[in-house]
Design a protein around this motif. Structure first.
Motif, PDB file in Angstrom:
ATOM      1  N   ASN A 119       0.797  -1.231   0.000  1.00  0.00           N
ATOM      2  CA  ASN A 119       0.000   0.000   0.000  1.00  0.00           C
ATOM      3  C   ASN A 119       0.831   1.283   0.000  1.00  0.00           C
ATOM      4  O   ASN A 119       0.286   2.376   0.122  1.00  0.00           O
ATOM      5  CB  ASN A 119      -0.943   0.007   1.206  1.00  0.00           C
ATOM      6  CG  ASN A 119      -2.038  -1.015   1.046  1.00  0.00           C
ATOM      7  OD1 ASN A 119      -2.748  -1.034   0.060  1.00  0.00           O
ATOM      8  ND2 ASN A 119      -2.143  -1.917   2.005  1.00  0.00           N
TER       9      ASN A 119
ATOM     10  N   HIS B  90      -2.484   1.256  -8.008  1.00  0.00           N
ATOM     11  CA  HIS B  90      -2.686   2.315  -9.010  1.00  0.00           C
ATOM     12  C   HIS B  90      -1.962   1.948 -10.309  1.00  0.00           C
ATOM     13  O   HIS B  90      -2.513   2.101 -11.400  1.00  0.00           O
ATOM     14  CB  HIS B  90      -2.151   3.659  -8.509  1.00  0.00           C
ATOM     15  CG  HIS B  90      -3.006   4.345  -7.520  1.00  0.00           C
ATOM     16  ND1 HIS B  90      -2.830   4.188  -6.163  1.00  0.00           N
ATOM     17  CD2 HIS B  90      -4.031   5.224  -7.666  1.00  0.00           C
ATOM     18  CE1 HIS B  90      -3.717   4.928  -5.521  1.00  0.00           C
ATOM     19  NE2 HIS B  90      -4.457   5.568  -6.408  1.00  0.00           N
TER      20      HIS B  90
ATOM     21  N   ARG C 237      -5.188  -1.827  -0.600  1.00  0.00           N
ATOM     22  CA  ARG C 237      -6.375  -1.018  -0.305  1.00  0.00           C
ATOM     23  C   ARG C 237      -6.892  -0.332  -1.567  1.00  0.00           C
ATOM     24  O   ARG C 237      -6.131   0.274  -2.307  1.00  0.00           O
ATOM     25  CB  ARG C 237      -6.031   0.021   0.756  1.00  0.00           C
ATOM     26  CG  ARG C 237      -5.762  -0.609   2.115  1.00  0.00           C
ATOM     27  CD  ARG C 237      -5.420   0.399   3.168  1.00  0.00           C
ATOM     28  NE  ARG C 237      -6.312   1.544   3.133  1.00  0.00           N
ATOM     29  CZ  ARG C 237      -5.986   2.745   3.603  1.00  0.00           C
ATOM     30  NH1 ARG C 237      -4.807   2.960   4.133  1.00  0.00           N
ATOM     31  NH2 ARG C 237      -6.857   3.736   3.537  1.00  0.00           N
ATOM     32  N   ARG C 238      -8.192  -0.447  -1.754  1.00  0.00           N
ATOM     33  CA  ARG C 238      -8.855   0.170  -2.905  1.00  0.00           C
ATOM     34  C   ARG C 238      -9.054   1.671  -2.719  1.00  0.00           C
ATOM     35  O   ARG C 238      -9.285   2.380  -3.671  1.00  0.00           O
ATOM     36  CB  ARG C 238     -10.223  -0.459  -3.114  1.00  0.00           C
ATOM     37  CG  ARG C 238     -10.237  -1.889  -3.522  1.00  0.00           C
ATOM     38  CD  ARG C 238     -11.690  -2.391  -3.541  1.00  0.00           C
ATOM     39  NE  ARG C 238     -11.815  -3.673  -4.183  1.00  0.00           N
ATOM     40  CZ  ARG C 238     -11.736  -4.833  -3.544  1.00  0.00           C
ATOM     41  NH1 ARG C 238     -11.495  -4.876  -2.250  1.00  0.00           N
ATOM     42  NH2 ARG C 238     -11.876  -5.963  -4.213  1.00  0.00           N
ATOM     43  N   ASP C 239      -9.001   2.146  -1.484  1.00  0.00           N
ATOM     44  CA  ASP C 239      -9.398   3.519  -1.183  1.00  0.00           C
ATOM     45  C   ASP C 239      -8.251   4.518  -1.102  1.00  0.00           C
ATOM     46  O   ASP C 239      -8.475   5.706  -0.889  1.00  0.00           O
ATOM     47  CB  ASP C 239     -10.187   3.560   0.124  1.00  0.00           C
ATOM     48  CG  ASP C 239      -9.363   3.112   1.328  1.00  0.00           C
ATOM     49  OD1 ASP C 239      -8.354   2.410   1.148  1.00  0.00           O
ATOM     50  OD2 ASP C 239      -9.744   3.458   2.464  1.00  0.00           O
ATOM     51  N   VAL C 240      -7.020   4.075  -1.293  1.00  0.00           N
ATOM     52  CA  VAL C 240      -5.883   4.999  -1.213  1.00  0.00           C
ATOM     53  C   VAL C 240      -5.930   5.939  -2.416  1.00  0.00           C
ATOM     54  O   VAL C 240      -6.101   5.498  -3.552  1.00  0.00           O
ATOM     55  CB  VAL C 240      -4.541   4.236  -1.184  1.00  0.00           C
ATOM     56  CG1 VAL C 240      -3.369   5.203  -1.215  1.00  0.00           C
ATOM     57  CG2 VAL C 240      -4.462   3.342   0.036  1.00  0.00           C
ATOM     58  N   ARG C 241      -5.775   7.211  -2.145  1.00  0.00           N
ATOM     59  CA  ARG C 241      -5.760   8.215  -3.215  1.00  0.00           C
ATOM     60  C   ARG C 241      -4.318   8.573  -3.548  1.00  0.00           C
ATOM     61  O   ARG C 241      -3.497   8.747  -2.661  1.00  0.00           O
ATOM     62  CB  ARG C 241      -6.549   9.453  -2.807  1.00  0.00           C
ATOM     63  CG  ARG C 241      -8.029   9.121  -2.638  1.00  0.00           C
ATOM     64  CD  ARG C 241      -8.909  10.351  -2.537  1.00  0.00           C
ATOM     65  NE  ARG C 241     -10.306   9.950  -2.472  1.00  0.00           N
ATOM     66  CZ  ARG C 241     -11.074   9.670  -3.521  1.00  0.00           C
ATOM     67  NH1 ARG C 241     -10.583   9.778  -4.740  1.00  0.00           N
ATOM     68  NH2 ARG C 241     -12.329   9.309  -3.370  1.00  0.00           N
TER      69      ARG C 241
ATOM     70  N   THR D 128      -8.382   7.190  -6.735  1.00  0.00           N
ATOM     71  CA  THR D 128      -8.251   5.826  -6.243  1.00  0.00           C
ATOM     72  C   THR D 128      -7.809   4.939  -7.412  1.00  0.00           C
ATOM     73  O   THR D 128      -7.941   5.337  -8.585  1.00  0.00           O
ATOM     74  CB  THR D 128      -9.585   5.289  -5.693  1.00  0.00           C
ATOM     75  OG1 THR D 128     -10.518   5.210  -6.780  1.00  0.00           O
ATOM     76  CG2 THR D 128     -10.130   6.163  -4.566  1.00  0.00           C
TER      77      THR D 128
ATOM     78  N   GLU E 101     -10.619   4.539  -9.903  1.00  0.00           N
ATOM     79  CA  GLU E 101     -10.839   5.732 -10.731  1.00  0.00           C
ATOM     80  C   GLU E 101      -9.796   5.827 -11.841  1.00  0.00           C
ATOM     81  O   GLU E 101     -10.112   6.223 -12.971  1.00  0.00           O
ATOM     82  CB  GLU E 101     -10.822   6.984  -9.860  1.00  0.00           C
ATOM     83  CG  GLU E 101     -12.022   7.074  -8.940  1.00  0.00           C
ATOM     84  CD  GLU E 101     -11.886   8.133  -7.847  1.00  0.00           C
ATOM     85  OE1 GLU E 101     -12.936   8.533  -7.308  1.00  0.00           O
ATOM     86  OE2 GLU E 101     -10.744   8.549  -7.521  1.00  0.00           O
TER      87      GLU E 101
END
Length: 155
Positions: free
Chosen positions: A84, A107, A127-131, A137, A140
């Motif tokens: 991550n 990413h 983690r899918r939610d890390v920007r 994300t 995205e």
């Protein structure tokens, strides 16, 4: 140090004779490990790790995932690389922070359409939610780049 799948004897010789596996670890230059990750050379990645190549805060895992090198991802995660982490060598490329696929290894894999790497990284608790630095994300990024299969895995 020249790295490539056919360079194993040379890399072995150099490391066995005192070459530093962490030479050229400046931010603007790929380390030997990062280059081996790009070149998809599992033997050289393992050899560099055995000789003390550092993985923390670097982009070897990100690069392996971005290129879809699943075996290299496995080796690096087994060696303790953080699934991550966003590498701290963003100055490697002039436009790194402008690239939407820069961020975690997820990413990189999602942004380049490497579905198997995405699945693997998710299995390893990515983690899918890390920007990323652009606020995106991994899902995205995949959607933005038209990688619908990856995007579906990241919903």
């Amino acid at each position: 140090m020249a790295i490539g799948s056919s360079k194993l004897p040379l890399v072995t010789y150099l490391l066995n004779n005192g070459a530093n596996p962490n030479a050229n670890r400046r931010g603007e230059t790929n380390s030997a490990l990062e280059t081996a990750a790009i070149s998809a050379s599992p033997e050289i990645v393992q050899l560099l790790l055995k000789h003390g190549a550092e993985i923390c805060n670097r982009s070897a895992l990100h690069k392996a995932a971005s290129y879809g090198h699943l075996q290299i991802c496995r080796i690096l995660i087994d060696a303790g690389d953080d699934v991550n982490a966003i590498p701290d060598n963003e100055d490697l490329f002039e436009n790194t922070t402008e690239r939407d696929d820069w961020g975690t290894p997820l990413h990189g894999a999602a942004g380049n359409g490497h579905t198997e790497c995405v699945r693997f990284l998710l299995e390893k608790s990515a983690r899918r939610d890390v920007r990323n630095p652009n606020g995106l994300t991994p899902g995205e990024v995949a959607q933005r780049r038209g990688h619908t299969e990856c995007a579906a895995l990241l919903v």
